[in-house]
Design a protein around this motif. Structure first.
Motif, PDB file in Angstrom:
ATOM      1  N   GLN A   1      -1.739   3.623   5.803  1.00 43.77           N
ATOM      2  CA  GLN A   1      -0.845   4.559   6.489  1.00 43.77           C
ATOM      3  C   GLN A   1       0.425   4.664   5.649  1.00 43.77           C
ATOM      4  N   LYS A   2       0.468   5.677   4.810  1.00 42.94           N
ATOM      5  CA  LYS A   2       1.634   5.819   3.940  1.00 42.94           C
ATOM      6  C   LYS A   2       2.865   6.184   4.749  1.00 42.94           C
ATOM      7  N   GLN A   3       4.007   5.684   4.277  1.00 50.82           N
ATOM      8  CA  GLN A   3       5.261   6.041   4.924  1.00 50.82           C
ATOM      9  C   GLN A   3       5.608   7.475   4.549  1.00 50.82           C
ATOM     10  N   LYS A   4       5.767   8.323   5.533  1.00 49.50           N
ATOM     11  CA  LYS A   4       6.089   9.712   5.263  1.00 49.50           C
ATOM     12  C   LYS A   4       7.584   9.882   5.034  1.00 49.50           C
ATOM     13  N   ILE A   5       7.909  10.652   4.014  1.00 46.27           N
ATOM     14  CA  ILE A   5       9.303  10.934   3.678  1.00 46.27           C
ATOM     15  C   ILE A   5       9.680  12.253   4.335  1.00 46.27           C
ATOM     16  N   PRO A   6      10.630  12.241   5.286  1.00 42.05           N
ATOM     17  CA  PRO A   6      10.937  13.460   6.062  1.00 42.05           C
ATOM     18  C   PRO A   6      11.805  14.460   5.293  1.00 42.05           C
ATOM     19  N   CYS A   7      11.240  15.029   4.228  1.00 44.04           N
ATOM     20  CA  CYS A   7      12.002  16.002   3.443  1.00 44.04           C
ATOM     21  C   CYS A   7      12.108  17.331   4.194  1.00 44.04           C
ATOM     22  N   PRO A   8      13.209  18.052   4.011  1.00 45.02           N
ATOM     23  CA  PRO A   8      13.385  19.356   4.672  1.00 45.02           C
ATOM     24  C   PRO A   8      12.360  20.375   4.177  1.00 45.02           C
TER      25      PRO A   8
ATOM     26  N   ILE B   1       2.850   0.244  -1.236  1.00 49.23           N
ATOM     27  CA  ILE B   1       2.109  -0.021  -0.008  1.00 49.23           C
ATOM     28  C   ILE B   1       2.203  -1.516   0.292  1.00 49.23           C
ATOM     29  N   ASP B   2       2.702  -1.859   1.448  1.00 50.56           N
ATOM     30  CA  ASP B   2       2.815  -3.266   1.832  1.00 50.56           C
ATOM     31  C   ASP B   2       1.494  -3.725   2.451  1.00 50.56           C
ATOM     32  N   VAL B   3       0.662  -4.339   1.618  1.00 51.86           N
ATOM     33  CA  VAL B   3      -0.622  -4.855   2.074  1.00 51.86           C
ATOM     34  C   VAL B   3      -0.394  -6.230   2.699  1.00 51.86           C
ATOM     35  N   PRO B   4      -0.847  -6.462   3.940  1.00 48.66           N
ATOM     36  CA  PRO B   4      -0.657  -7.767   4.579  1.00 48.66           C
ATOM     37  C   PRO B   4      -1.264  -8.891   3.738  1.00 48.66           C
ATOM     38  N   THR B   5      -0.569  -9.994   3.634  1.00 46.35           N
ATOM     39  CA  THR B   5      -1.030 -11.135   2.845  1.00 46.35           C
ATOM     40  C   THR B   5      -2.414 -11.597   3.306  1.00 46.35           C
ATOM     41  N   GLY B   6      -3.311 -11.724   2.342  1.00 45.14           N
ATOM     42  CA  GLY B   6      -4.657 -12.188   2.651  1.00 45.14           C
ATOM     43  C   GLY B   6      -5.550 -11.135   3.279  1.00 45.14           C
ATOM     44  N   GLN B   7      -5.074  -9.920   3.405  1.00 47.11           N
ATOM     45  CA  GLN B   7      -5.871  -8.859   4.014  1.00 47.11           C
ATOM     46  C   GLN B   7      -6.035  -7.701   3.026  1.00 47.11           C
ATOM     47  N   PHE B   8      -6.509  -6.579   3.506  1.00 51.98           N
ATOM     48  CA  PHE B   8      -6.706  -5.413   2.656  1.00 51.98           C
ATOM     49  C   PHE B   8      -6.495  -4.150   3.483  1.00 51.98           C
TER      50      PHE B   8
END
Length: 374
Positions: free
Chosen positions: A85-92, A227-234
């Motif tokens: 789930q990418k962080q969306k950048i709220p550009c105008p 992307i912040d992947v949880p430690t030990g997960q995918f």
């Protein structure tokens, strides 16, 4: 025309010229908004027609394509539960997010681009790979699900996984790839990043938007993002690289509900891809440190044919053939690429219980080490 009206027109014209210089002067663009989403990670919202990607000399007369002529179809699968789930950048409206490249990133771009494996002649010192490819196109696209991981990669190492298309020979190569990468010296941290790469008709290549060429279209999702992947997960990433049937441009799409058409590499950048690519594939790649120590690939585990979920994996690998018909990759002759079996492995999925869910798939990866070869 009265003197007052003429003066008003002159002032309006002056205002437009001045604002054009203010917003876009050479490679310098003043953002309308900026968003800092972490240390050394800032996105600037740039007018879509003012983005530096259009400054490439081959794109002087290019007209932006706002969306693909035909939308890719999301392949329904249970494997997408832990999807990125990418962080969306709220550009105008009318703007697109562009990562504010670090000085180190910009400096290293051309050096690293020379070492980016293109799999037409995969021979780069210190680079190792495990993947599959299909030759004898033309092909018009490739897509796959693949897992993203967090790895402990040294500052002078890199580990990445990608889907790709290409054409050419040792003397001249056109190549496009996209996926995820961990490269501390490149990005300035040890996180997992999405990325895109191209090599075109001038023999030079570039990552993301570090130099001109790629045209960002999505207003909210940039081509490059940590992307912040949880430690030990995918997390699962579902990417497609595909050629637009009407324009010839090469799009990168994150498939989902809905699809996110991130942007494209214009056809003008290439001289060998007008009628499609001769090669498509998917692979894990690593770059060893100067000492010769090779990093982990995939999730650092060697493949186990009986337990495909224990190691890194590419699944549901599908290809657009010469008629833009989507087929499983193993419909075509498929070659295995594995240069260092001492350190890494690859197994093509054969279990029918998994093929029903995973389509054509393969497991890959390994721990690396000091005896992987040159």
């Amino acid at each position: 025309m009265s003197k007052g009206i003429r003066m008003a027109l002159v002032m309006n014209l002056f205002s437009l010229l001045f604002s054009g210089v203010l917003v876009h002067s050479g490679q310098s663009t003043v953002p309308l908004k900026s968003f800092k989403i972490g240390e050394n990670v800032t996105y600037d919202c740039i007018g879509i027609y003012m983005q530096s990607g259009l400054d490439h000399p081959l794109l002087k007369y290019h007209t932006i394509q706002m969306k693909p002529s035909v939308s890719r179809t999301e392949l329904k699968s249970q494997i997408g539960i832990n999807k990125v789930q990418k962080q969306k950048i709220p550009c105008p409206d009318g703007t697109i997010p562009v990562w504010r490249n670090t000085k180190e990133f910009t400096t290293n771009t051309q050096v690293l681009a020379k070492n980016h494996v293109h799999f037409l002649s995969p021979d780069s010192p210190g680079t190792h790979f495990a993947g599959v490819r299909s030759l004898n196109g033309p092909y018009h696209g490739v897509e796959a699900w693949f897992k993203m991981f967090e790895l402990d990669i040294a500052k002078d190492q890199a580990s990445y996984s990608q889907i790709y298309i290409g054409n050419g020979s040792d003397n001249e190569v056109n190549f496009i790839s996209a996926g995820w990468m961990i490269n501390p010296s490149f990005f300035g941290d040890g996180r997992t990043w999405t990325y895109g790469f191209w090599k075109g008709k001038d023999g030079k290549g570039c990552y993301n938007t570090a130099c001109s060429g790629f045209v960002q279209v999505s207003q909210t999702v940039p081509i490059v993002q940590p992307i912040d992947v949880p430690t030990g997960q995918f997390l699962w990433l579902h990417y497609s690289i595909h050629q637009d049937k009407n324009t010839g441009n090469w799009w990168i799409t994150e498939l989902g509900e809905p699809n996110i058409d991130i942007g494209y590499w214009p056809k003008e950048l290439f001289n060998l891809l007008d009628n499609g690519a001769i090669m498509v594939g998917a692979a894990g790649v690593v770059q060893a440190s100067r000492s010769g120590s090779s990093p982990e690939m995939g999730n650092g585990q060697l493949p186990n044919v009986n337990h495909p979920n224990d190691s890194a994996i590419f699944t549901n690998i599908e290809v657009l053939d010469s008629n833009y018909v989507q087929r499983k990759m193993n419909y075509f002759h498929t070659e295995v690429l594995l240069d260092s079996p001492k350190c890494y492995g690859l197994t093509i999925g054969k279990e029918s219980i998994f093929r029903d869910l995973l389509g054509f798939y393969f497991n890959y990866g390994g721990p690396g080490g000091n005896s992987c070869g040159i």
